[in-house]
Enzyme design. Structure first.
Site, PDB file in Angstrom:
ATOM      1  N   CYS A   1      22.705  93.759  51.788  1.00  0.00           N
ATOM      2  CA  CYS A   1      22.981  94.689  50.686  1.00  0.00           C
ATOM      3  C   CYS A   1      23.136  93.933  49.364  1.00  0.00           C
ATOM      4  O   CYS A   1      23.662  92.827  49.327  1.00  0.00           O
ATOM      5  CB  CYS A   1      24.243  95.482  50.993  1.00  0.00           C
TER       6      CYS A   1
ATOM      7  N   ASP B   1      21.218 115.036  49.550  1.00  0.00           N
ATOM      8  CA  ASP B   1      22.557 114.791  48.999  1.00  0.00           C
ATOM      9  C   ASP B   1      23.522 114.921  50.171  1.00  0.00           C
ATOM     10  O   ASP B   1      23.200 115.585  51.166  1.00  0.00           O
ATOM     11  CB  ASP B   1      22.945 115.844  47.946  1.00  0.00           C
TER      12      ASP B   1
ATOM     13  N   CYS C   1      29.299  93.943  48.115  1.00  0.00           N
ATOM     14  CA  CYS C   1      28.792  92.916  49.035  1.00  0.00           C
ATOM     15  C   CYS C   1      28.597  91.575  48.335  1.00  0.00           C
ATOM     16  O   CYS C   1      28.700  90.531  48.976  1.00  0.00           O
ATOM     17  CB  CYS C   1      27.493  93.383  49.678  1.00  0.00           C
TER      18      CYS C   1
ATOM     19  N   ASP D   1      24.025 122.920  42.650  1.00  0.00           N
ATOM     20  CA  ASP D   1      23.982 123.893  43.728  1.00  0.00           C
ATOM     21  C   ASP D   1      24.553 125.202  43.166  1.00  0.00           C
ATOM     22  O   ASP D   1      25.476 125.176  42.346  1.00  0.00           O
ATOM     23  CB  ASP D   1      24.830 123.346  44.891  1.00  0.00           C
ATOM     24  N   SER D   2      24.012 126.311  43.620  1.00  0.00           N
ATOM     25  CA  SER D   2      24.403 127.614  43.060  1.00  0.00           C
ATOM     26  C   SER D   2      25.839 127.994  43.394  1.00  0.00           C
ATOM     27  O   SER D   2      26.465 128.772  42.688  1.00  0.00           O
ATOM     28  CB  SER D   2      23.476 128.683  43.609  1.00  0.00           C
ATOM     29  N   GLY D   3      26.356 127.477  44.512  1.00  0.00           N
ATOM     30  CA  GLY D   3      27.710 127.824  44.909  1.00  0.00           C
ATOM     31  C   GLY D   3      27.786 128.826  46.047  1.00  0.00           C
ATOM     32  O   GLY D   3      28.867 129.170  46.510  1.00  0.00           O
ATOM     33  N   GLY D   4      26.625 129.289  46.530  1.00  0.00           N
ATOM     34  CA  GLY D   4      26.621 130.245  47.639  1.00  0.00           C
ATOM     35  C   GLY D   4      27.381 129.706  48.845  1.00  0.00           C
ATOM     36  O   GLY D   4      28.200 130.411  49.454  1.00  0.00           O
ATOM     37  N   PHE D   5      27.140 128.450  49.161  1.00  0.00           N
ATOM     38  CA  PHE D   5      27.794 127.843  50.322  1.00  0.00           C
ATOM     39  C   PHE D   5      29.301 127.712  50.114  1.00  0.00           C
ATOM     40  O   PHE D   5      30.092 127.938  51.037  1.00  0.00           O
ATOM     41  CB  PHE D   5      27.175 126.461  50.605  1.00  0.00           C
TER      42      PHE D   5
ATOM     43  N   GLY E   1      21.773 125.723  54.745  1.00  0.00           N
ATOM     44  CA  GLY E   1      22.215 126.271  56.028  1.00  0.00           C
ATOM     45  C   GLY E   1      21.828 125.449  57.245  1.00  0.00           C
ATOM     46  O   GLY E   1      21.909 125.925  58.370  1.00  0.00           O
TER      47      GLY E   1
ATOM     48  N   HIS F   1      29.440 100.675  48.037  1.00  0.00           N
ATOM     49  CA  HIS F   1      28.564 100.118  49.068  1.00  0.00           C
ATOM     50  C   HIS F   1      27.801 101.218  49.825  1.00  0.00           C
ATOM     51  O   HIS F   1      26.580 101.131  49.994  1.00  0.00           O
ATOM     52  CB  HIS F   1      29.345  99.259  50.072  1.00  0.00           C
TER      53      HIS F   1
ATOM     54  N   CYS G   1      24.768  95.318  46.636  1.00  0.00           N
ATOM     55  CA  CYS G   1      25.755  96.012  45.805  1.00  0.00           C
ATOM     56  C   CYS G   1      26.862  95.063  45.336  1.00  0.00           C
ATOM     57  O   CYS G   1      27.023  93.966  45.865  1.00  0.00           O
ATOM     58  CB  CYS G   1      26.346  97.219  46.544  1.00  0.00           C
TER      59      CYS G   1
ATOM     60  N   ASP H   1      22.505 132.100  46.999  1.00  0.00           N
ATOM     61  CA  ASP H   1      22.044 132.486  48.329  1.00  0.00           C
ATOM     62  C   ASP H   1      23.192 133.062  49.152  1.00  0.00           C
ATOM     63  O   ASP H   1      24.354 132.984  48.746  1.00  0.00           O
ATOM     64  CB  ASP H   1      21.418 131.286  49.066  1.00  0.00           C
TER      65      ASP H   1
HETATM   66 ZN   LIG Z   1      26.927  96.605  49.795  1.00  0.00          ZN
END
Ligand SMILES: [Zn+2]
Length: 376
Positions: A311, A273, A316, A92-96, A223, A342, A313, A146
């Site tokens: 799940c 994300d 789990c 991410d550019s970092g604008g936020f 945004g 998880h 993972c 941005d």
């Molecule tokens: Zn899991």
């Protein structure tokens, strides 16, 4: 050869399976990208990241620039070397972050002055500098600087920020081409434009049409999911999706609830994300196919079941709800790691289920099935 290729389309919605070629590999979308803002997916090792099946991580120019600093990253040839991460990374550019974290900031025609949220030191970002910084970070996908606005923002504030974002995007793209002109295609990082416009559908439309004309490698929607209502968010998103070319990847920045991801994929969004899966994990909240659960709840004290029986993972497979509940209530750090593994795997598995459903032409039914179980 195009970087983005649509492999399969769902018949009844805009959902699609596609692949995005970047310099460190091929990303199969739809995807969720775990967030490694400060060169770390919080509480997870590289082995954990590999096991959950993450295809691409998200990091942040603002944070990396301030700490550890670009000079440190240069020593390691970029962020991948520093983190010992072999796969693709989007920055991410970092604008936020300039907008949301720094106490003092002043936007001029040329760029943005701000004070570090860490030590108060003064800095100045321009669209060109942020491209140069991402070159040092050497991420696979870069984004343009941005201008972000508060939510709620007035129409005129949003319009003004949008205007500046579009001008800055052209400057970022110019700098990007200067850097890349002598580079082979396989070595180039991709550049995504950022679509702003707050909650106003006509500004979102304007932003999408203008960004589409710039021929970016993909589009990041910024945004949104910042406190507006779901209705406003989806209305603004629809205005964007109707006006973006269908042959480029679309990334919804900072969206991470499973129900919203399902809906956005149905509308044609490819990439996501969010910090929520790991942040919620640290607050003892787990995502399961039957909805969210709070692991400290008394009902789990003697529960021998895994967090989510569906799940696959490590958490789990190996640990009970009772043990995880005990770890969390005792303040054991292991609970952060196990719940983060998880929650991230849960979202990544959702995108795998989506891919299968698109492939079978049954996305709408699959979404309905997910929602019935998850929202019960
Ligand atoms: Zn899991």
């Amino acid at each position: 050869m195009e970087n983005f290729e649509i492999i399969e389309k769902d018949l009844l919605s805009h959902a699609r399976n596609a692949q995005l070629r970047v310099k460190r590999g091929t990303i199969r979308t739809p995807i969720f990208m775990p967030v490694a803002t400060q060169a770390s997916v919080k509480a997870l090792s590289q082995e954990d990241i590999a096991k959950i099946g993450a295809q691409c991580l998200l990091s942040n120019t603002y944070h990396l620039y301030l700490r550890p600093g670009l000079e440190t990253l240069k020593v390691f040839g970029g962020l991948n070397g520093f983190m010992n991460h072999p796969g693709p990374i989007l920055t991410d550019s970092g604008g936020f972050q300039v907008y949301s974290l720094s106490k003092l900031r002043k936007i001029t025609e040329n760029g943005v002055h701000f004070n570090s949220h860490i030590d108060g030191s003064s800095h100045f970002f321009t669209p060109e500098k942020v491209i140069d910084y991402q070159r040092i970070i050497d991420s696979d996908i870069w984004t343009c600087l941005d201008v972000c606005v508060a939510n709620p923002a007035s129409y005129s504030q949003a319009k003004e920020a949008l205007k500046k974002t579009l001008i800055w995007a052209q400057r970022a793209k110019k700098r990007y081409h200067e850097i890349n002109k002598s580079m082979e295609n396989s070595q180039k990082s991709l550049l995504f434009g950022i679509i702003q416009g707050s909650i106003f559908p006509d500004l979102r439309k304007e932003a999408a049409i203008a960004a589409a004309q710039e021929d970016f490698d993909g589009f990041a929607i910024g945004g949104l999911s910042v406190g507006e209502s779901k209705e406003q968010m989806f209305e603004a998103l629809a205005a964007v999706m109707e006006n973006l070319p269908k042959n480029k990847p679309v990334y919804f920045m900072g969206l991470g609830t499973p129900e919203d991801i399902w809906r956005c994929v149905e509308m044609g969004v490819d990439m996501f994300d969010c910090v929520l899966p790991t942040r919620n994990a640290r607050n003892g909240q787990a995502l399961t196919s039957e909805g969210k659960i709070y692991i400290k709840n008394a009902r789990y004290k003697k529960d021998e079941n895994p967090l989510d029986p569906l799940c696959d993972c490590e958490t789990c497979k190996k640990y009970s709800r009772a043990y995880l509940s005990h770890l969390y209530k005792s303040g054991e750090l292991l609970s952060h790691r196990l719940l983060s593994i998880h929650n991230l795997r849960f979202l990544l598995r959702q995108t795998e289920i989506m891919k299968e459903a698109i492939s079978e032409g049954k996305f709408t039914q699959a979404r309905k099935k997910f929602m019935e179980r998850y929202m019960c």
